[in-house]
Design a protein around this motif. Structure first.
Motif, mmCIF file in Angstrom:
data_model
loop_
_atom_site.group_PDB
_atom_site.id
_atom_site.type_symbol
_atom_site.label_atom_id
_atom_site.label_comp_id
_atom_site.label_asym_id
_atom_site.label_seq_id
_atom_site.Cartn_x
_atom_site.Cartn_y
_atom_site.Cartn_z
ATOM 1 N N ALA A 44 68.907 46.195 -14.711
ATOM 2 C CA ALA A 44 68.460 45.025 -15.467
ATOM 3 C C ALA A 44 67.108 44.559 -14.937
ATOM 4 O O ALA A 44 66.876 44.525 -13.729
ATOM 5 N N MET A 45 66.216 44.197 -15.852
ATOM 6 C CA MET A 45 64.867 43.782 -15.485
ATOM 7 C C MET A 45 64.640 42.320 -15.875
ATOM 8 O O MET A 45 65.005 41.917 -16.992
ATOM 9 N N PRO A 46 64.071 41.530 -14.985
ATOM 10 C CA PRO A 46 63.679 40.175 -15.381
ATOM 11 C C PRO A 46 62.614 40.245 -16.467
ATOM 12 O O PRO A 46 61.842 41.202 -16.535
ATOM 13 N N PRO A 47 62.551 39.248 -17.344
ATOM 14 C CA PRO A 47 61.532 39.275 -18.401
ATOM 15 C C PRO A 47 60.130 39.221 -17.810
ATOM 16 O O PRO A 47 59.873 38.546 -16.808
ATOM 17 N N GLY A 48 59.235 39.970 -18.404
ATOM 18 C CA GLY A 48 57.845 39.963 -17.957
ATOM 19 C C GLY A 48 57.506 41.013 -16.922
ATOM 20 O O GLY A 48 56.353 41.089 -16.481
ATOM 21 N N VAL A 49 58.459 41.838 -16.507
ATOM 22 C CA VAL A 49 58.204 42.881 -15.512
ATOM 23 C C VAL A 49 57.900 44.196 -16.225
ATOM 24 O O VAL A 49 58.737 44.705 -16.988
ATOM 25 N N ASP A 50 56.718 44.739 -15.991
ATOM 26 C CA ASP A 50 56.311 46.025 -16.560
ATOM 27 C C ASP A 50 56.752 47.123 -15.593
ATOM 28 O O ASP A 50 56.105 47.363 -14.568
ATOM 29 N N THR A 51 57.845 47.789 -15.905
ATOM 30 C CA THR A 51 58.395 48.783 -14.979
ATOM 31 C C THR A 51 57.478 49.985 -14.812
ATOM 32 O O THR A 51 57.381 50.564 -13.734
ATOM 33 N N GLY A 52 56.791 50.380 -15.895
ATOM 34 C CA GLY A 52 55.873 51.514 -15.783
ATOM 35 C C GLY A 52 54.733 51.222 -14.837
ATOM 36 O O GLY A 52 54.389 52.044 -13.974
ATOM 37 N N ALA A 53 54.123 50.027 -14.979
ATOM 38 C CA ALA A 53 53.044 49.641 -14.076
ATOM 39 C C ALA A 53 53.544 49.494 -12.650
ATOM 40 O O ALA A 53 52.840 49.844 -11.688
ATOM 41 N N LEU A 54 54.759 48.993 -12.496
ATOM 42 C CA LEU A 54 55.338 48.835 -11.157
ATOM 43 C C LEU A 54 55.479 50.178 -10.463
ATOM 44 O O LEU A 54 55.090 50.336 -9.294
ATOM 45 N N LEU A 55 56.014 51.185 -11.139
ATOM 46 C CA LEU A 55 56.207 52.492 -10.519
ATOM 47 C C LEU A 55 54.874 53.181 -10.239
ATOM 48 O O LEU A 55 54.735 53.863 -9.208
ATOM 49 N N ARG A 56 53.921 53.007 -11.126
ATOM 50 C CA ARG A 56 52.604 53.616 -10.871
ATOM 51 C C ARG A 56 51.952 52.999 -9.635
ATOM 52 O O ARG A 56 51.391 53.718 -8.790
ATOM 53 N N GLN A 57 52.028 51.676 -9.510
ATOM 54 C CA GLN A 57 51.432 51.045 -8.342
ATOM 55 C C GLN A 57 52.194 51.373 -7.065
ATOM 56 O O GLN A 57 51.587 51.561 -6.005
ATOM 57 N N ALA A 58 53.517 51.461 -7.179
ATOM 58 C CA ALA A 58 54.311 51.809 -6.000
ATOM 59 C C ALA A 58 53.940 53.189 -5.481
ATOM 60 O O ALA A 58 53.788 53.403 -4.272
ATOM 61 N N LYS A 59 53.778 54.142 -6.389
ATOM 62 C CA LYS A 59 53.400 55.494 -5.974
ATOM 63 C C LYS A 59 51.991 55.506 -5.365
ATOM 64 O O LYS A 59 51.756 56.168 -4.339
ATOM 65 N N ALA A 60 51.067 54.773 -5.988
ATOM 66 C CA ALA A 60 49.710 54.704 -5.442
ATOM 67 C C ALA A 60 49.705 54.026 -4.080
ATOM 68 O O ALA A 60 48.962 54.431 -3.168
ATOM 69 N N THR A 61 50.533 53.010 -3.909
ATOM 70 C CA THR A 61 50.616 52.319 -2.618
ATOM 71 C C THR A 61 51.190 53.233 -1.541
ATOM 72 O O THR A 61 50.761 53.205 -0.380
ATOM 73 N N PHE A 62 52.152 54.060 -1.923
ATOM 74 C CA PHE A 62 52.737 55.003 -0.957
ATOM 75 C C PHE A 62 51.665 55.954 -0.431
ATOM 76 O O PHE A 62 51.552 56.184 0.780
ATOM 77 N N ILE A 63 50.874 56.538 -1.338
ATOM 78 C CA ILE A 63 49.812 57.465 -0.925
ATOM 79 C C ILE A 63 48.748 56.740 -0.105
ATOM 80 O O ILE A 63 48.262 57.254 0.915
ATOM 81 N N ARG A 64 48.419 55.526 -0.528
ATOM 82 C CA ARG A 64 47.410 54.740 0.192
ATOM 83 C C ARG A 64 47.892 54.407 1.601
ATOM 84 O O ARG A 64 47.105 54.409 2.561
ATOM 85 N N MET A 65 49.170 54.148 1.726
ATOM 86 C CA MET A 65 49.734 53.798 3.029
ATOM 87 C C MET A 65 49.545 54.936 4.038
ATOM 88 O O MET A 65 49.217 54.696 5.214
ATOM 89 N N GLN A 66 49.723 56.174 3.597
ATOM 90 C CA GLN A 66 49.565 57.310 4.515
ATOM 91 C C GLN A 66 48.126 57.401 5.022
ATOM 92 O O GLN A 66 47.887 57.627 6.227
ATOM 93 N N LYS A 67 47.184 57.245 4.133
ATOM 94 C CA LYS A 67 45.769 57.323 4.533
ATOM 95 C C LYS A 67 45.393 56.150 5.444
ATOM 96 O O LYS A 67 44.677 56.320 6.442
ATOM 97 N N THR A 68 45.871 54.961 5.092
ATOM 98 C CA THR A 68 45.569 53.781 5.911
ATOM 99 C C THR A 68 46.138 53.931 7.306
ATOM 100 O O THR A 68 45.502 53.561 8.304
ATOM 101 N N TRP A 69 47.333 54.481 7.392
ATOM 102 C CA TRP A 69 47.973 54.652 8.695
ATOM 103 C C TRP A 69 47.224 55.690 9.540
ATOM 104 O O TRP A 69 47.061 55.514 10.751
ATOM 105 N N ASP A 70 46.799 56.785 8.914
ATOM 106 C CA ASP A 70 46.072 57.817 9.651
ATOM 107 C C ASP A 70 44.732 57.292 10.175
ATOM 108 O O ASP A 70 44.291 57.670 11.267
ATOM 109 N N LYS A 71 44.112 56.422 9.387
ATOM 110 C CA LYS A 71 42.822 55.860 9.814
ATOM 111 C C LYS A 71 42.988 54.645 10.715
ATOM 112 O O LYS A 71 41.985 54.144 11.259
ATOM 113 N N ALA A 72 44.208 54.160 10.864
ATOM 114 C CA ALA A 72 44.478 52.941 11.643
ATOM 115 C C ALA A 72 43.622 51.782 11.125
ATOM 116 O O ALA A 72 43.039 51.020 11.892
ATOM 117 N N ASP A 73 43.569 51.647 9.809
ATOM 118 C CA ASP A 73 42.753 50.626 9.168
ATOM 119 C C ASP A 73 43.605 49.373 8.946
ATOM 120 O O ASP A 73 44.287 49.223 7.915
#
Length: 208
Positions: A86-115
């Motif tokens: 169930a989704m609360p009204p106003g939540v774009d699940t497609g945008a949420l999953l796209r950003q979550a995946k991008a954040t996951f990849i970004r997290m690896q690079k940020t961690w390697d650079k210790a940024d």
């Protein structure tokens, strides 16, 4: 069940064996001289043994069925699994999953650079305070995301924020030329209900 069937067969064979001699003698005797019924005490021992085995077999069989029914009634029925959370009204699940995946990849690079500055941009203050001290020197780790898939497990409203649970699966490489390793993680992402903004990392859990 096999013991019950064996008991029934044994009892049937015993009864048949005890009945056959009587049938043969009845055929040879004259019709006018019908033999009197033998008293119960004179019946062959095999009749008693076969009957007892049959009774024990029936008692065990029905007792087993009663226990099975009682155990089935004691166990609660499994909860139905929803096809989609169930989704609360106003939540774009497609945008949420796209950003979550991008954040996951970004997290690896940020961690390697210790940024630490970049880490602050996509994490909540609580997660940043927990992860920043664990950062090592830049270049201490090299992570390559070979494959990544995301699955939305659910979204709920907690106070004035949305809280989403996303499961990641895929493969990563933790050193140049190393064999890919399987990954399985669950991330919590949060976002204010009002005011917009991006989803931020609110927690990480490992799956065994």
């Amino acid at each position: 069940m096999k013991k019950f069937v064996a008991s029934m067969l044994f009892a049937a064979s015993a009864l048949s064996a005890s009945a056959l001699p009587g049938m043969a003698s009845a055929q040879q005797a004259p019709a006018a001289a019908a033999p009197a019924t033998a008293p119960a005490s004179e019946l062959p021992p095999t009749v008693y043994i076969g009957g007892a085995v049959m009774l024990f077999g029936l008692a065990g069989f029905f007792g087993f069925r009663i226990i099975r029914r009682r155990d089935a009634a004691a166990k609660p029925a499994p909860a139905p699994v929803s096809a989609k959370p169930a989704m609360p009204p106003g939540v774009d699940t497609g945008a949420l999953l796209r950003q979550a995946k991008a954040t996951f990849i970004r997290m690896q690079k940020t961690w390697d650079k210790a940024d630490a500055n970049d880490l602050r941009q996509f994490t909540t203050p609580q997660v940043y305070a927990e992860l920043q001290p664990q950062m090592q020197a830049p270049g201490a780790s090299v992570t390559e995301v070979v494959a990544i898939e995301s699955e939305l497990l659910g979204v709920e409203t907690v106070g004035d924020s949305y809280r989403a649970t996303v499961r990641f699966s895929g493969q990563i490489r933790t050193a140049p030329g190393a064999a890919p390793e399987a990954l399985a993680e669950v991330w919590n992402m949060s976002k204010p209900v009002k005011g917009g903004g991006d989803w931020k990392l609110a927690g990480i859990g490992q799956l065994s």
